[in-house]
Design a protein around this motif. Sequence first.
Motif, short mmCIF file in Angstrom:
data_model
loop_
_atom_site.label_atom_id
_atom_site.label_comp_id
_atom_site.label_asym_id
_atom_site.label_seq_id
_atom_site.Cartn_x
_atom_site.Cartn_y
_atom_site.Cartn_z
N SER A 155 0.81 -1.23 0.00
CA SER A 155 0.00 0.00 0.00
C SER A 155 0.84 1.28 0.00
O SER A 155 0.47 2.27 0.62
CB SER A 155 -0.96 0.00 1.19
OG SER A 155 -1.84 -1.10 1.12
N GLN A 166 -3.80 4.06 -9.09
CA GLN A 166 -2.94 4.91 -8.27
C GLN A 166 -1.47 4.78 -8.65
O GLN A 166 -0.65 5.62 -8.29
CB GLN A 166 -3.09 4.54 -6.78
CG GLN A 166 -4.40 4.97 -6.15
CD GLN A 166 -4.41 4.64 -4.66
OE1 GLN A 166 -4.10 3.52 -4.25
NE2 GLN A 166 -4.75 5.62 -3.85
N TYR A 167 -1.15 3.71 -9.39
CA TYR A 167 0.26 3.48 -9.72
C TYR A 167 0.72 4.44 -10.82
O TYR A 167 0.25 4.40 -11.94
CB TYR A 167 0.50 2.04 -10.17
CG TYR A 167 1.93 1.81 -10.61
CD1 TYR A 167 2.95 1.77 -9.67
CD2 TYR A 167 2.26 1.69 -11.96
CE1 TYR A 167 4.27 1.58 -10.05
CE2 TYR A 167 3.59 1.50 -12.35
CZ TYR A 167 4.58 1.45 -11.39
OH TYR A 167 5.88 1.29 -11.77
N HIS A 222 1.67 4.28 -2.08
CA HIS A 222 1.04 4.86 -3.27
C HIS A 222 1.59 6.22 -3.68
O HIS A 222 1.28 6.72 -4.77
CB HIS A 222 -0.48 4.98 -3.07
CG HIS A 222 -0.86 5.81 -1.88
ND1 HIS A 222 -0.87 7.19 -1.90
CD2 HIS A 222 -1.22 5.44 -0.63
CE1 HIS A 222 -1.24 7.63 -0.71
NE2 HIS A 222 -1.45 6.60 0.08
N LYS A 223 2.42 6.83 -2.85
CA LYS A 223 2.97 8.15 -3.22
C LYS A 223 3.90 7.99 -4.42
O LYS A 223 4.84 7.19 -4.41
CB LYS A 223 3.71 8.76 -2.05
CG LYS A 223 2.79 9.25 -0.92
CD LYS A 223 3.58 9.97 0.16
CE LYS A 223 2.64 10.48 1.26
NZ LYS A 223 3.40 11.18 2.32
N THR A 224 3.64 8.80 -5.42
CA THR A 224 4.36 8.68 -6.68
C THR A 224 5.87 8.81 -6.52
O THR A 224 6.64 8.01 -7.06
CB THR A 224 3.86 9.75 -7.67
OG1 THR A 224 2.46 9.56 -7.89
CG2 THR A 224 4.59 9.67 -8.99
N ARG A 248 -5.36 0.04 -8.77
CA ARG A 248 -4.19 0.03 -9.65
C ARG A 248 -3.99 1.35 -10.38
O ARG A 248 -2.89 1.65 -10.84
CB ARG A 248 -4.31 -1.11 -10.66
CG ARG A 248 -4.29 -2.49 -10.02
CD ARG A 248 -4.14 -3.57 -11.05
NE ARG A 248 -4.09 -4.89 -10.43
CZ ARG A 248 -3.69 -6.00 -11.05
NH1 ARG A 248 -3.32 -5.93 -12.31
NH2 ARG A 248 -3.66 -7.15 -10.44
N LEU A 295 -1.44 -2.50 -4.67
CA LEU A 295 -2.34 -1.35 -4.50
C LEU A 295 -3.76 -1.81 -4.77
O LEU A 295 -4.03 -2.44 -5.80
CB LEU A 295 -1.98 -0.22 -5.48
CG LEU A 295 -0.70 0.58 -5.20
CD1 LEU A 295 -0.37 1.44 -6.41
CD2 LEU A 295 -0.87 1.44 -3.96
#
Length: 240
Positions: free
Chosen positions: A35, A66-67, A37-39, A64, A61
Amino acid sequence: MTLKALISAMTPARFHKIKSVLQHRQTSLTIVTDSVHKTQNLSALLRTADAVGLDTVHVALADRDQYQLHRRTSGGAGEWVDVVLHEQTTQAISTLKNSGFTICAAHFSDQATNYYEYDFCQPTAIVLGAEKPGISTEVAHLADHHLIIPMFGMVESYNVSVAAAIILSEAMRQRVENEFYNQNQMTQPAFDRKLFRWCYPKLADLCDSNNISYPSLDENGGIIYSEQWTQNVKAINQRE
């Protein structure tokens, strides 16, 4: 699109650089993110993974979409490290365990040991959670080992990309000492396929989408055009 337009410039020097990098790839070492998720964190983590020679990273995640990768932070590492997306971390762990990996979670617990005491020369998947929540309780139970990074400051955790860099640098040190980087860990078919894809990504996409084999490469990375392969590509262009 013409065949010429699909073929990127390939000098012998670049070809041998790509081939050398592939020969050092560590298929028996990987990372699983729980989890995260921050770019920028994912991008920095992927850049580190490429630097130490990881072939694949597993990203879990629930959404998805969010990726994403931050180009400046990743330094283009997304082109060189395979990313396998999972909806749940437990799925990634199950897959890796079935493939013979030992699961090591970066997690503080009564059973945790210092990361430099672990033998990273065995097939290992390192599970890392987001900075504040860390890994989930369920994931912690599924791990074979818990690893910690000793800290002597006021803060209680490292940024996830920094933690990955610290642990992976120790894994690389151990593997260098044991000459793991002098051994090609890929099967020959997998190596040849990835070599072509890294050298000619657009042409590889065309082959994959039309279910035709990649052509062979000569000793300097030039494409060896067989008559049958050329005819297959011409037929594709005619259909389009």
